[in-house]
Design a protein around this motif. Sequence first.
Motif, mmCIF file in Angstrom:
data_model
loop_
_atom_site.group_PDB
_atom_site.id
_atom_site.type_symbol
_atom_site.label_atom_id
_atom_site.label_comp_id
_atom_site.label_asym_id
_atom_site.label_seq_id
_atom_site.Cartn_x
_atom_site.Cartn_y
_atom_site.Cartn_z
ATOM 1 N N ASP A 106 -7.450 6.628 1.065
ATOM 2 C CA ASP A 106 -8.242 6.867 2.268
ATOM 3 C C ASP A 106 -9.738 6.793 1.979
ATOM 4 O O ASP A 106 -10.504 6.255 2.779
ATOM 5 N N VAL A 107 -10.149 7.326 0.831
ATOM 6 C CA VAL A 107 -11.565 7.249 0.454
ATOM 7 C C VAL A 107 -11.958 5.787 0.232
ATOM 8 O O VAL A 107 -13.011 5.330 0.712
ATOM 9 N N LEU A 108 -11.119 5.041 -0.460
ATOM 10 C CA LEU A 108 -11.418 3.617 -0.693
ATOM 11 C C LEU A 108 -11.466 2.840 0.621
ATOM 12 O O LEU A 108 -12.355 1.997 0.812
ATOM 13 N N LEU A 111 -8.309 -0.743 -4.611
ATOM 14 C CA LEU A 111 -7.193 -0.483 -3.710
ATOM 15 C C LEU A 111 -6.029 -1.429 -4.009
ATOM 16 O O LEU A 111 -4.876 -1.010 -4.068
ATOM 17 N N LEU A 112 -6.332 -2.692 -4.244
ATOM 18 C CA LEU A 112 -5.280 -3.653 -4.578
ATOM 19 C C LEU A 112 -4.594 -3.304 -5.896
ATOM 20 O O LEU A 112 -3.379 -3.476 -6.039
ATOM 21 N N GLN A 120 -18.580 8.167 -4.036
ATOM 22 C CA GLN A 120 -17.334 8.024 -3.292
ATOM 23 C C GLN A 120 -16.282 7.322 -4.149
ATOM 24 O O GLN A 120 -15.115 7.707 -4.164
ATOM 25 N N PHE A 121 -16.711 6.295 -4.869
ATOM 26 C CA PHE A 121 -15.803 5.540 -5.736
ATOM 27 C C PHE A 121 -15.241 6.433 -6.846
ATOM 28 O O PHE A 121 -14.040 6.414 -7.129
ATOM 29 N N GLU A 155 -17.137 -5.963 -3.989
ATOM 30 C CA GLU A 155 -15.889 -5.506 -3.372
ATOM 31 C C GLU A 155 -15.058 -4.630 -4.306
ATOM 32 O O GLU A 155 -13.823 -4.706 -4.341
ATOM 33 N N ALA A 156 -15.724 -3.755 -5.038
ATOM 34 C CA ALA A 156 -15.038 -2.896 -6.006
ATOM 35 C C ALA A 156 -13.985 -2.001 -5.352
ATOM 36 O O ALA A 156 -12.904 -1.806 -5.919
#
Length: 85
Positions: free
Chosen positions: A37-39, A58-59, A19-20, A52-53
Motif C-alpha cells: 500500500d505504501v509503494l 512492487l514487482l 516512504q520507500f 520508478e523504484a
Amino acid sequence: EVDAAAAKANANPEDMQAQFEYANALTGAGKMEEGMDVLLAMIAKNRAWEEEAARKQLLKLFDALGSTHELTIQGRRKLSSVLFS
C-alpha cells in the motif's frame, strides 16, 4: 526498524526516500499488504521517482509471493488502477 521508519515517514509524507524505506521495513517484517500500500501510494504520487523504484520494488514483491498469491492478484489490480487512471 518498522517503528523508526514509520516515524520518519509520518514526519514528512513528501519524503519519498522515507516512504520507500518504510515500505521496505514493512515488507521485511512480513507486513506485505501494508508495504504494498505504501509503494502504491508512492507510485500514485510520483511514478518516476528514482527511475520508478517503487514500481520495481512492487514487482519484486509480486514475484516473491508468486502469481497466484491473493496479495499479488489484489496488488496487480491496484497497480493497474493507479497506472491507468
